[in-house]
Motif scaffolding. Sequence first.
Motif, PDB file in Angstrom:
ATOM      1  N   LYS A 365      43.371  47.072  29.796  1.00 52.73           N
ATOM      2  CA  LYS A 365      43.671  48.569  29.599  1.00 52.73           C
ATOM      3  C   LYS A 365      43.025  49.550  30.639  1.00 52.73           C
ATOM      4  O   LYS A 365      41.752  49.178  30.924  1.00 52.73           O
ATOM      5  CB  LYS A 365      43.237  48.868  28.310  1.00 52.73           C
ATOM      6  CG  LYS A 365      43.666  50.188  27.867  1.00 52.73           C
ATOM      7  CD  LYS A 365      43.716  50.437  26.353  1.00 52.73           C
ATOM      8  CE  LYS A 365      44.064  51.712  25.900  1.00 52.73           C
ATOM      9  NZ  LYS A 365      43.222  52.653  26.253  1.00 52.73           N
ATOM     10  N   SER A 366      43.782  50.269  31.235  1.00 57.25           N
ATOM     11  CA  SER A 366      43.286  51.462  32.103  1.00 57.25           C
ATOM     12  C   SER A 366      42.936  50.569  33.499  1.00 57.25           C
ATOM     13  O   SER A 366      42.242  51.527  34.450  1.00 57.25           O
ATOM     14  CB  SER A 366      41.907  52.285  31.685  1.00 57.25           C
ATOM     15  OG  SER A 366      42.438  52.879  30.307  1.00 57.25           O
ATOM     16  N   VAL A 367      43.063  49.287  33.811  1.00 58.51           N
ATOM     17  CA  VAL A 367      42.826  48.828  34.939  1.00 58.51           C
ATOM     18  C   VAL A 367      44.062  48.677  35.779  1.00 58.51           C
ATOM     19  O   VAL A 367      44.994  47.849  35.569  1.00 58.51           O
ATOM     20  CB  VAL A 367      42.083  47.415  34.997  1.00 58.51           C
ATOM     21  CG1 VAL A 367      42.068  46.922  36.373  1.00 58.51           C
ATOM     22  CG2 VAL A 367      40.651  47.745  34.193  1.00 58.51           C
ATOM     23  N   VAL A 392      43.568  37.807  41.944  1.00 59.50           N
ATOM     24  CA  VAL A 392      43.818  39.234  41.364  1.00 59.50           C
ATOM     25  C   VAL A 392      44.956  39.680  42.152  1.00 59.50           C
ATOM     26  O   VAL A 392      44.916  39.693  43.344  1.00 59.50           O
ATOM     27  CB  VAL A 392      42.563  39.962  41.467  1.00 59.50           C
ATOM     28  CG1 VAL A 392      41.866  39.962  42.744  1.00 59.50           C
ATOM     29  CG2 VAL A 392      42.883  41.587  41.038  1.00 59.50           C
ATOM     30  N   TYR A 393      46.010  40.333  41.487  1.00 58.86           N
ATOM     31  CA  TYR A 393      47.141  40.872  42.058  1.00 58.86           C
ATOM     32  C   TYR A 393      46.984  42.390  41.826  1.00 58.86           C
ATOM     33  O   TYR A 393      46.537  42.779  40.926  1.00 58.86           O
ATOM     34  CB  TYR A 393      48.557  40.578  41.222  1.00 58.86           C
ATOM     35  CG  TYR A 393      48.832  39.008  41.175  1.00 58.86           C
ATOM     36  CD1 TYR A 393      48.437  38.201  42.172  1.00 58.86           C
ATOM     37  CD2 TYR A 393      49.365  38.367  40.130  1.00 58.86           C
ATOM     38  CE1 TYR A 393      48.808  36.938  42.208  1.00 58.86           C
ATOM     39  CE2 TYR A 393      49.697  37.074  40.067  1.00 58.86           C
ATOM     40  CZ  TYR A 393      49.369  36.235  41.179  1.00 58.86           C
ATOM     41  OH  TYR A 393      49.631  35.034  41.184  1.00 58.86           O
ATOM     42  N   VAL A 394      47.241  42.835  43.083  1.00 53.08           N
ATOM     43  CA  VAL A 394      47.116  44.490  42.933  1.00 53.08           C
ATOM     44  C   VAL A 394      48.470  45.013  43.299  1.00 53.08           C
ATOM     45  O   VAL A 394      49.307  44.303  43.843  1.00 53.08           O
ATOM     46  CB  VAL A 394      45.873  45.121  43.838  1.00 53.08           C
ATOM     47  CG1 VAL A 394      44.754  44.557  43.214  1.00 53.08           C
ATOM     48  CG2 VAL A 394      46.318  44.647  45.276  1.00 53.08           C
ATOM     49  N   ALA A 395      48.734  46.157  43.453  1.00 55.27           N
ATOM     50  CA  ALA A 395      49.978  46.988  43.665  1.00 55.27           C
ATOM     51  C   ALA A 395      51.282  46.167  43.220  1.00 55.27           C
ATOM     52  O   ALA A 395      52.051  45.859  43.986  1.00 55.27           O
ATOM     53  CB  ALA A 395      49.945  47.050  45.289  1.00 55.27           C
ATOM     54  N   GLY A 475      50.329  48.058  39.299  1.00 56.06           N
ATOM     55  CA  GLY A 475      49.565  47.131  38.226  1.00 56.06           C
ATOM     56  C   GLY A 475      48.559  46.259  39.000  1.00 56.06           C
ATOM     57  O   GLY A 475      48.434  45.987  40.163  1.00 56.06           O
ATOM     58  N   ILE A 476      47.644  45.834  38.189  1.00 56.04           N
ATOM     59  CA  ILE A 476      46.415  44.908  38.617  1.00 56.04           C
ATOM     60  C   ILE A 476      46.481  44.039  37.450  1.00 56.04           C
ATOM     61  O   ILE A 476      46.551  44.032  36.356  1.00 56.04           O
ATOM     62  CB  ILE A 476      45.076  45.584  38.818  1.00 56.04           C
ATOM     63  CG1 ILE A 476      45.174  46.709  39.798  1.00 56.04           C
ATOM     64  CG2 ILE A 476      44.065  44.706  38.821  1.00 56.04           C
ATOM     65  CD1 ILE A 476      44.104  47.667  40.086  1.00 56.04           C
TER      66      ILE A 476
END
Length: 493
Positions: A365-367, A392-395, A475-476
Motif C-alpha cells: 500500500k502506497s508504494v 522489482v517492477y516499476v512504472a 505501479g511498483i
Amino acid sequence: MTSRILRDARRYEEVHGSLVKEEERPAFHLSPYVGWTNDPNGFSFYDGHYHLFYQYYPFSPLGGPKYWGHAVSSDLLHWEYLPAALAPDTAYDQDGCFSGSALSLPDGRHLLMYTGVRAERGSGGEVLLRQVQCLAAGDGEEYEKYEGNPVITGDILPEGFSRIDFRDPKIWRGSDGVYRCVIGNRGPDDSGQILLFVSEDGFHWDYKKVLTANHNRLGKMWECPDFFVLDGHGVLLTSPEEMLPEGLEYHNGNGTICLIGDYEEKTDTFTEKHHQSVDYGIDFYAMQTTLTPDGRRVMIGWMQNWNTCHIREGNRPWFGQMSLPRELFIKEGRLYQRPIRELEELRHGKVEYENVDVGQKTVLKSVSGRMVDMELTLRPGNTDDIYKKFAVYVAADHRYRTEVCFRPGENEIKIDRKFSGSRKTVVHQRRAAVDGADGRLKLRIILDRFSMEIFVNDGEKVLSLTMYTDQSADGIEFCSEGSVKMDVVKYDL
Ligand code: FRU
C-alpha cells in the motif's frame, strides 16, 4: 553583439519552450527547453548559481547543428531556463558549437571553452568535420565569442594526431594557478587519446602532452574527457565510442569509463591503476563534473545513448535529459556515486515497511508512483537456502513494466526495459556484477517520470535508463523465487 542566428533561436525557444507543460517533462532532471539535447556542457558554479549548458538544437527533437542551451539552479534539481548561450554563427563554428566546459576568471567573467566545428570536403569528396577549440566569455547570461578564436587548432598537434577527431575541452585551474584543459583526440593508432594543454591566462594555450592513451584497449575514439583529483587519486572520465564488452564491465557501443590512478601535478603525470565503467545501465554518456562550493565533486551525464535515441515514440516537443547530479567518491580504489544530498529536501510522504516476506507478486500500500526515491534492503529469509531471484517492477501496469532483477547465485543485477514502450529492435537489458552471494543487497531507486536510476550497495554501481511510457503506468511490484525478507523506505519526490 547577438547574431541573427542566435536571436532566431532565442525567439523560437521563447515561443515554443513556454508551450511545453511542466508535467510533460522530468520533474528534477534537466531536459532541453525545447527540441533536442545531448551532452551536458559548461557545468560550473558561477556568481552564486550552478550553471549547466547543454548541447542543443531548439528547432527539432531529432537534432541538428549544435547550439548551447543554458539553465541555472541553486540546488541542482530545480532549473531555470536562460536564453540559448551559443549559436553556430561564426566561420570557425558554423556547423556546430560542440561540447565544452566553463570556469570563473579572476576578473569576474565566466569563461566557456568549446569545440567549433566546420564541415570540409576530404580528398574523396567525403564530409569531414574539422574541429578547433574556442572561447566565449560572459556574465552568466550573455557570452561574447573571443576575437582570438580559435585558440587551439590542429596545427599545433604532433604529426599523426587527428585534426578531425579533436574535441570536448574540459578546463580547470591547477593548484599552481596554471590553466589546464584536456581534449579528446584520435591518435596515430586510430584510437582515443587525451591531450593536455596549458595556459597562463586561459586564452593563450600550449600543447603539453598526451595525458593518457587508449591504445585500442577500450573502444575507439574517446569523447568528453574530464580530469580531476578525488580523495587523493587522479581520475579521468571519458566516453568511448565503439566499445567491445569485457565480461560485465563494459558493453557494446557507446560506453563510459573511469580511469583511476596517481597524478603528479608538477609534471602532469598520470599513472593509471584501475579502470571501470561509470554507469552500468543503458542510457548514460558524456558525463562532466564540477566542484561545489562545499568541495563535493558532482557529476552529471546525458541520460541517453546515441544508439537508442530512437526508442522514444512520436514527435514530442523535447528529446534528451540529464542524469541526476551525483556526488563522486573513491572507496577501495573504485569509483562510487550517490545522488546529491539536495535530493533529500524533495522527499515527502514517507512510507516504511520492515521484514516484508516477498512473494510471487507483492504489492504494498502506497508504494507506487513515477517520482519516487525508494530504498530496498534485501536479505535471505533462510540463510541455508538463499533465494534464487528477487525482482522489482516499476512504472508498471497491465502492459508496461521496467524490471530490476537480482540473482545472488550469479552475483548479478539486471535491468530490463523490454516492456517499457519500445517498438524497436534494440538492446533492452543490461547486467552488472554485484557482490551479493549471501543474498544481502541494498538498492536505491530514483524515478522521475521518464527515467530510473539505481544505486546499488550505497553507490558501488549505478545503472540508468529512460522509459517513455504513460505516466498512468505507475505501479511498483516485488517478486521472488525463494525466501526474501525486504525493508522498504519510500518517498515521493
Ligand atoms: C558526445 C559528442 C561529443 C561532441 C558532441 C556533439 O556525445 O559526440 O564528442 O562534442 O557530442 O554534439
